[in-house]
Design a protein around this motif. Structure first.
Motif, mmCIF file in Angstrom:
data_model
loop_
_atom_site.group_PDB
_atom_site.id
_atom_site.type_symbol
_atom_site.label_atom_id
_atom_site.label_comp_id
_atom_site.label_asym_id
_atom_site.label_seq_id
_atom_site.Cartn_x
_atom_site.Cartn_y
_atom_site.Cartn_z
ATOM 1 N N ILE A 75 11.448 4.313 1.987
ATOM 2 C CA ILE A 75 11.860 5.354 1.061
ATOM 3 C C ILE A 75 11.074 5.168 -0.236
ATOM 4 O O ILE A 75 10.564 4.078 -0.516
ATOM 5 C CB ILE A 75 13.373 5.354 0.788
ATOM 6 C CG1 ILE A 75 13.788 4.163 -0.087
ATOM 7 C CG2 ILE A 75 14.173 5.374 2.069
ATOM 8 C CD1 ILE A 75 15.230 4.266 -0.572
ATOM 9 N N SER A 76 10.954 6.239 -0.993
ATOM 10 C CA SER A 76 10.225 6.206 -2.258
ATOM 11 C C SER A 76 11.114 6.787 -3.352
ATOM 12 O O SER A 76 11.878 7.729 -3.114
ATOM 13 C CB SER A 76 8.939 7.032 -2.161
ATOM 14 O OG SER A 76 8.064 6.494 -1.191
ATOM 15 N N VAL A 77 11.000 6.225 -4.549
ATOM 16 C CA VAL A 77 11.807 6.703 -5.674
ATOM 17 C C VAL A 77 10.918 6.997 -6.868
ATOM 18 O O VAL A 77 9.836 6.432 -7.020
ATOM 19 C CB VAL A 77 12.892 5.673 -6.067
ATOM 20 C CG1 VAL A 77 13.847 5.431 -4.913
ATOM 21 C CG2 VAL A 77 12.261 4.349 -6.518
ATOM 22 N N THR A 95 9.722 8.508 2.626
ATOM 23 C CA THR A 95 8.300 8.455 2.315
ATOM 24 C C THR A 95 7.458 9.328 3.236
ATOM 25 O O THR A 95 6.519 9.988 2.797
ATOM 26 C CB THR A 95 7.787 6.999 2.389
ATOM 27 O OG1 THR A 95 8.550 6.199 1.469
ATOM 28 C CG2 THR A 95 6.319 6.902 2.017
ATOM 29 N N LYS A 96 7.801 9.370 4.509
ATOM 30 C CA LYS A 96 7.002 10.114 5.479
ATOM 31 C C LYS A 96 7.258 11.614 5.418
ATOM 32 O O LYS A 96 6.333 12.422 5.348
ATOM 33 C CB LYS A 96 7.273 9.601 6.891
ATOM 34 C CG LYS A 96 6.393 10.249 7.949
ATOM 35 C CD LYS A 96 6.646 9.635 9.329
ATOM 36 C CE LYS A 96 5.735 10.251 10.381
ATOM 37 N NZ LYS A 96 5.961 9.650 11.721
ATOM 38 N N ASN A 133 16.637 -1.903 6.997
ATOM 39 C CA ASN A 133 15.621 -2.883 6.588
ATOM 40 C C ASN A 133 14.350 -2.209 6.074
ATOM 41 O O ASN A 133 13.303 -2.844 5.973
ATOM 42 C CB ASN A 133 15.284 -3.833 7.745
ATOM 43 C CG ASN A 133 14.726 -3.093 8.959
ATOM 44 O OD1 ASN A 133 14.595 -1.866 8.939
ATOM 45 N ND2 ASN A 133 14.405 -3.838 10.013
ATOM 46 N N LYS A 134 14.431 -0.909 5.787
ATOM 47 C CA LYS A 134 13.270 -0.206 5.254
ATOM 48 C C LYS A 134 12.908 -0.748 3.866
ATOM 49 O O LYS A 134 13.797 -1.043 3.078
ATOM 50 C CB LYS A 134 13.557 1.297 5.133
ATOM 51 C CG LYS A 134 13.653 2.047 6.441
ATOM 52 C CD LYS A 134 13.880 3.523 6.179
ATOM 53 C CE LYS A 134 13.941 4.323 7.474
ATOM 54 N NZ LYS A 134 14.136 5.766 7.218
ATOM 55 N N PRO A 135 11.614 -0.828 3.560
ATOM 56 C CA PRO A 135 11.212 -1.190 2.197
ATOM 57 C C PRO A 135 11.357 0.017 1.274
ATOM 58 O O PRO A 135 11.579 1.140 1.730
ATOM 59 C CB PRO A 135 9.746 -1.593 2.354
ATOM 60 C CG PRO A 135 9.271 -0.813 3.531
ATOM 61 C CD PRO A 135 10.461 -0.707 4.460
ATOM 62 N N ILE A 136 11.229 -0.218 -0.017
ATOM 63 C CA ILE A 136 11.342 0.855 -0.994
ATOM 64 C C ILE A 136 10.126 0.834 -1.914
ATOM 65 O O ILE A 136 9.706 -0.237 -2.383
ATOM 66 C CB ILE A 136 12.658 0.725 -1.798
ATOM 67 C CG1 ILE A 136 12.827 1.883 -2.775
ATOM 68 C CG2 ILE A 136 12.746 -0.601 -2.520
ATOM 69 C CD1 ILE A 136 14.225 1.934 -3.399
ATOM 70 N N TYR A 137 9.541 1.998 -2.132
ATOM 71 C CA TYR A 137 8.364 2.112 -2.995
ATOM 72 C C TYR A 137 8.733 2.694 -4.361
ATOM 73 O O TYR A 137 9.547 3.606 -4.463
ATOM 74 C CB TYR A 137 7.319 3.046 -2.354
ATOM 75 C CG TYR A 137 6.460 2.404 -1.305
ATOM 76 C CD1 TYR A 137 5.394 1.576 -1.652
ATOM 77 C CD2 TYR A 137 6.701 2.637 0.046
ATOM 78 C CE1 TYR A 137 4.593 0.987 -0.674
ATOM 79 C CE2 TYR A 137 5.901 2.062 1.032
ATOM 80 C CZ TYR A 137 4.850 1.242 0.660
ATOM 81 O OH TYR A 137 4.054 0.669 1.628
ATOM 82 N N THR A 138 8.087 2.164 -5.399
ATOM 83 C CA THR A 138 8.159 2.713 -6.738
ATOM 84 C C THR A 138 6.775 2.579 -7.358
ATOM 85 O O THR A 138 6.028 1.661 -7.011
ATOM 86 C CB THR A 138 9.190 1.977 -7.613
ATOM 87 O OG1 THR A 138 9.107 2.461 -8.971
ATOM 88 C CG2 THR A 138 8.932 0.479 -7.645
ATOM 89 N N GLY A 194 -2.658 8.491 -4.065
ATOM 90 C CA GLY A 194 -2.198 9.695 -4.749
ATOM 91 C C GLY A 194 -0.786 9.500 -5.284
ATOM 92 O O GLY A 194 -0.262 8.386 -5.299
ATOM 93 N N GLU A 195 -0.153 10.583 -5.735
ATOM 94 C CA GLU A 195 1.186 10.483 -6.305
ATOM 95 C C GLU A 195 2.205 10.037 -5.261
ATOM 96 O O GLU A 195 2.111 10.378 -4.081
ATOM 97 C CB GLU A 195 1.618 11.824 -6.897
ATOM 98 C CG GLU A 195 0.774 12.282 -8.075
ATOM 99 C CD GLU A 195 0.892 11.385 -9.290
ATOM 100 O OE1 GLU A 195 1.826 10.548 -9.344
ATOM 101 O OE2 GLU A 195 0.048 11.505 -10.189
ATOM 102 N N ILE A 196 3.184 9.273 -5.721
ATOM 103 C CA ILE A 196 4.250 8.804 -4.840
ATOM 104 C C ILE A 196 5.006 10.004 -4.275
ATOM 105 O O ILE A 196 5.179 11.020 -4.962
ATOM 106 C CB ILE A 196 5.193 7.857 -5.628
ATOM 107 C CG1 ILE A 196 6.134 7.104 -4.689
ATOM 108 C CG2 ILE A 196 5.972 8.608 -6.696
ATOM 109 C CD1 ILE A 196 6.850 5.934 -5.354
ATOM 110 N N PRO A 197 5.445 9.964 -3.014
ATOM 111 C CA PRO A 197 6.112 11.114 -2.394
ATOM 112 C C PRO A 197 7.332 11.627 -3.173
ATOM 113 O O PRO A 197 7.677 12.799 -3.062
ATOM 114 C CB PRO A 197 6.519 10.572 -1.021
ATOM 115 C CG PRO A 197 5.456 9.578 -0.704
ATOM 116 C CD PRO A 197 5.158 8.908 -2.017
ATOM 117 N N ALA A 198 7.978 10.761 -3.947
ATOM 118 C CA ALA A 198 9.152 11.179 -4.712
ATOM 119 C C ALA A 198 8.791 11.817 -6.050
ATOM 120 O O ALA A 198 9.666 12.215 -6.813
ATOM 121 C CB ALA A 198 10.074 9.970 -4.955
#
Length: 203
Positions: A75-77, A95-96, A133-138, A194-198
């Motif tokens: 997931i992305s925030v 994210t996807k 157990n998904k990672p998280i993007y910021t 590029g820009e984060i999906p969130a």
């Protein structure tokens, strides 16, 4: 402010060429072993680079390969603030697919850093709740630092106008101090991907 376009050169991939979005570039390099690509700020620079050897632009030690693609099972925030301080909101997405998972705000008299921090803690709490157990993007180094220190190190003054926001900050800090988590917090490589999906798309 209008979002600045980026152009992506794919020297080695499923189909070589110059692409005007990360999504189109990603299709050509995903699952292609040893893919070679790089982003450029203008179409002219990208076309020039495509006509030359990639080694001119990417040293061997810094070569971007398909192994360095983001983990899309995550997931992305992100957060957005109109002014600093100003009207702020934050959200989390898959994210996807970019499917919206949560969105909070707008909050009066907030900052982007506070929003990034709250988004990251919110994401951590959601993932723990569903035992994922998904990672998280910021894309915020500041938010990562604050979460690790379990402290919102903002200089913003707490006022009647932003009291509701600071109550959320208090809850976020309490959650960090009261909970353990195994979730990997990952930095989104904006310059490459590029820009984060969130992203709110307001740049």
């Amino acid at each position: 402010m209008k979002k600045k376009l980026k152009y992506y050169v794919v020297w080695e991939g499923h189909k070589k060429g110059v692409y005007n979005s990360w999504e189109k570039c990603k299709v050509q390099i995903n699952n292609f072993k040893g893919a070679k690509y790089k982003s450029f700020g203008s179409l002219k620079d990208a076309n020039n680079a495509f006509s030359e050897d990639y080694k001119i632009y990417i040293s061997k030690s810094k070569l971007i390969t398909s192994d360095e693609l983001p983990n899309y099972n995550s997931i992305s925030v992100d957060a957005a603030s109109s002014g600093n301080p100003g009207i702020m909101e934050y959200q989390g997405v898959d994210t996807k697919t970019k499917k919206l998972l949560f969105n909070h705000g707008p909050f009066k008299q907030g900052t982007n850093n506070i929003g990034e921090f709250l988004a990251l803690v919110h994401g951590l709490a959601e993932l723990k709740k569903i035992k994922s157990n998904k990672p998280i993007y910021t894309d915020s180094i500041t938010a990562i630092s604050w979460v690790r220190k379990k402290k919102c190190n903002t200089k913003l003054e707490r006022t009647i106008e932003n009291e509701n926001l600071f109550l959320l900050v208090d809850r976020a800090i309490l959650w960090l101090k009261s909970n353990s988590y195994q979730t990997k917090i990952l930095k989104w490589k904006t310059k490459i991907w590029g820009e984060i999906p969130a992203d709110f798309g307001r740049k």
